[in-house]
Design an enzyme around this catalytic site. Structure first.
Site, PDB file in Angstrom:
ATOM      1  N   ARG A  13     -19.885 -47.247  15.064  1.00 55.49           N
ATOM      2  CA  ARG A  13     -20.676 -47.902  13.912  1.00 55.49           C
ATOM      3  C   ARG A  13     -22.013 -48.323  14.363  1.00 55.49           C
ATOM      4  O   ARG A  13     -22.038 -49.047  15.423  1.00 55.49           O
ATOM      5  CB  ARG A  13     -19.807 -49.107  13.120  1.00 55.49           C
ATOM      6  N   GLU A  52      -3.004 -38.210   1.655  1.00 53.46           N
ATOM      7  CA  GLU A  52      -2.480 -39.619   1.640  1.00 53.46           C
ATOM      8  C   GLU A  52      -2.482 -39.938   0.141  1.00 53.46           C
ATOM      9  O   GLU A  52      -1.755 -40.955  -0.352  1.00 53.46           O
ATOM     10  CB  GLU A  52      -3.629 -40.552   2.162  1.00 53.46           C
ATOM     11  N   HIS A  72     -16.170 -55.239   7.865  1.00 51.09           N
ATOM     12  CA  HIS A  72     -16.946 -54.605   8.612  1.00 51.09           C
ATOM     13  C   HIS A  72     -18.427 -55.569   8.749  1.00 51.09           C
ATOM     14  O   HIS A  72     -19.053 -55.537   9.579  1.00 51.09           O
ATOM     15  CB  HIS A  72     -17.411 -53.197   8.123  1.00 51.09           C
ATOM     16  N   HIS A  85      -5.860 -48.530  13.008  1.00 52.91           N
ATOM     17  CA  HIS A  85      -7.279 -48.723  13.019  1.00 52.91           C
ATOM     18  C   HIS A  85      -7.700 -49.982  13.455  1.00 52.91           C
ATOM     19  O   HIS A  85      -7.016 -51.100  12.869  1.00 52.91           O
ATOM     20  CB  HIS A  85      -7.611 -48.591  11.487  1.00 52.91           C
TER      21      HIS A  85
HETATM   22  C1  LIG Z   1      -5.024 -47.502   3.974  1.00 58.24           C
HETATM   23  N1  LIG Z   1      -5.279 -46.165   4.388  1.00 58.24           N
HETATM   24  C2  LIG Z   1      -6.136 -45.696   5.225  1.00 58.24           C
HETATM   25  N2  LIG Z   1      -6.667 -44.424   4.804  1.00 58.24           N
HETATM   26  C3  LIG Z   1      -7.699 -43.857   5.302  1.00 58.24           C
HETATM   27  N3  LIG Z   1      -8.392 -44.525   6.289  1.00 58.24           N
HETATM   28  C4  LIG Z   1      -8.192 -45.746   6.534  1.00 58.24           C
HETATM   29  C5  LIG Z   1      -6.913 -46.374   5.966  1.00 58.24           C
HETATM   30  N4  LIG Z   1      -7.032 -47.651   6.746  1.00 58.24           N
HETATM   31  C6  LIG Z   1      -8.169 -48.033   7.283  1.00 58.24           C
HETATM   32  N5  LIG Z   1      -8.920 -46.785   7.317  1.00 58.24           N
HETATM   33  C7  LIG Z   1      -9.827 -46.460   8.155  1.00 58.24           C
HETATM   34  O1  LIG Z   1     -10.172 -47.291   8.967  1.00 58.24           O
HETATM   35  C8  LIG Z   1     -11.560 -48.151   9.016  1.00 58.24           C
HETATM   36  C9  LIG Z   1     -11.219 -49.501   9.407  1.00 58.24           C
HETATM   37  O2  LIG Z   1     -11.075 -49.582  10.773  1.00 58.24           O
HETATM   38  P1  LIG Z   1     -12.285 -48.792  12.067  1.00 58.24           P
HETATM   39  O3  LIG Z   1     -13.387 -49.711  11.436  1.00 58.24           O
HETATM   40  O4  LIG Z   1     -12.404 -47.497  11.893  1.00 58.24           O
HETATM   41  O5  LIG Z   1     -11.830 -49.809  13.169  1.00 58.24           O
HETATM   42  C10 LIG Z   1     -11.760 -47.763   7.353  1.00 58.24           C
HETATM   43  O6  LIG Z   1     -12.973 -48.173   7.254  1.00 58.24           O
HETATM   44  C11 LIG Z   1     -11.316 -46.572   7.057  1.00 58.24           C
HETATM   45  O7  LIG Z   1     -12.329 -45.711   7.449  1.00 58.24           O
HETATM   46 ZN   LIG Z   2      -4.596 -44.777   8.631  1.00 62.89          ZN
END
Ligand SMILES: CNc1ncnc2c1ncn2[C@@H]1O[C@H](COP(=O)(O)O)[C@@H](O)[C@H]1O
Ligand SMILES: [Zn+2]
Length: 347
Positions: A104, A205, A69, A21
């Site tokens: 976003r 998860e 964010h 992410h």
């Molecule tokens: C720890 N396990 C996880 N489970 C689920 N979603 C996760 C995550 N880790 C991150 N994100 C997802 O990624 C976003 C941040 O990156 P971006 O703003 O998208 O680049 C988080 O806000 C969440 O929606």
């Molecule tokens: Zn993830």
């Protein structure tokens, strides 16, 4: 191998990263650059990163994303973060990266569309710098946004899928797993699939999500993120095996987010023993203070894997990427060129 040689081996090992992410992957040094422009936010390290040996609840992890964010809310921030994250993965030996990020709207003028364009611009600028890494983008659907936002994101993904010549390859379903229900996303995800987009879905998860998991498995996903609690249901395990869906396993993320209590209890062992397809990934290398090479080292130490087994894990990952067969073939050739020197050194 000495400790230092081992670390270098995992770093030099060519790797594929398929579950990262963007906003969770920001390093301390990039965070410092961002904070220099936003002193009014008064944010310290511990608010955006979980240090070695520390743990948080998953709920606390999602609080951290809210803070991050706030720090990345302009086009300049997103461009900087995209480029730094790509360079850091390249320096860690990642040769192919599928970066995922949630489009976003921000109060600083970003729209979902310009957000996506900015990430793509960052990828393009890195390409011009001739880094040895091939980067693609998956658009993330945050569960918190519900079905309307999901639909909007899928529409954007479809548009960019058509216009970017295989840069945008798919859609991810992520966000706090305790929020909302998977059934709200089945329609948009199915629509994405019909358009040719690939699907990487976070599934099970957290515990007790059998109903949602069954629904989403029917879509079906092309890859599963985490799948930590899939093993609680023999029916679901059978389905995942039968559908042969690769898993994206993120060991440090699960330990620090406390959904897995100890390294040797990680579901890596279960799927490895079955010979089921899976790949090691970082999830959020910034928040969880890790690197992909570190994840390989942890897996090797915990499950007693020799360098040949580690090599096999890494090269098999190429089969699970969303890019075309031609790209897979090129990557495999690259791996085979690097193999003799790397494994000779590991003896
Ligand atoms: C720890 N396990 C996880 N489970 C689920 N979603 C996760 C995550 N880790 C991150 N994100 C997802 O990624 C976003 C941040 O990156 P971006 O703003 O998208 O680049 C988080 O806000 C969440 O929606
Ligand atoms: Zn993830």
């Amino acid at each position: 191998m000495t400790e230092g040689e081992a670390l270098q081996f995992y770093r030099d090992l060519p790797k594929v990263e398929l579950h990262a992410h963007l906003n969770g992957s920001i390093s301390t040094s990039t965070m410092k650059k961002l904070m220099a422009h936003k002193p009014h936010l008064d944010i310290q390290n511990g608010m955006t990163m979980i240090e070695k040996g520390q743990k948080r609840t998953l709920e606390e992890c999602f609080q951290m994303f809210k803070i991050i964010h706030q720090i990345t809310d302009t086009a300049e921030d997103i461009l900087l973060v995209t480029k730094d994250v790509i360079k850091e993965f390249a320096a860690d030996g990642v040769k192919y990266l599928e970066l995922r990020s949630t489009p976003r709207d921000t109060s600083m003028g970003l729209t979902k569309r310009s957000y996506v364009e900015t990430v793509l611009e960052g990828i393009k600028q890195c390409k011009e710098e001739d880094l040895d890494i091939d980067v693609r983008y998956l658009l993330s659907v945050d569960r918190r946004g519900g079905p309307t936002v999901a639909k909007e994101t899928v529409k954007l993904a479809e548009e960019f899928y058509c216009s970017t010549n295989e840069l945008v390859l798919g859609v991810d379903l992520s966000g706090d797993p305790s929020v909302g229900h998977g059934k709200d996303f089945v329609d948009s995800l199915s629509e994405a699939r019909r358009s040719g987009l690939k699907l990487a879905l976070h599934l099970s998860e957290i515990p007790n999500q059998e109903e949602e998991t069954e629904l989403l498995l029917a879509v079906p996903p092309d890859r599963i993120g985490h799948g930590t609690f899939l093993t609680a249901s023999t029916n679901i395990v059978e389905r995942v095996k039968q559908q042969n869906i690769p898993l994206e396993l993120c060991i440090t993320s699960n330990i620090k987010g406390q959904t897995v209590s100890a390294y040797d209890e990680h579901h890596f062992g279960f799927w490895y023993n079955l010979g089921h397809p899976f790949l090691l990934c970082t999830d959020d290398k910034g928040v969880f203070a890790t690197d992909l090479s570190v994840e390989y080292e942890i897996a090797a130490k915990t499950f007693n894997l020799n360098p040949d087994c580690i090599w096999d894990l890494s090269i098999k990952g190429i089969d699970y990427i969303f890019a075309s067969e031609g790209i897979k073939k090129n990557l495999k050739e690259k791996w085979m060129q690097l193999k003799p020197k790397l494994l000779r050194r590991a003896l």
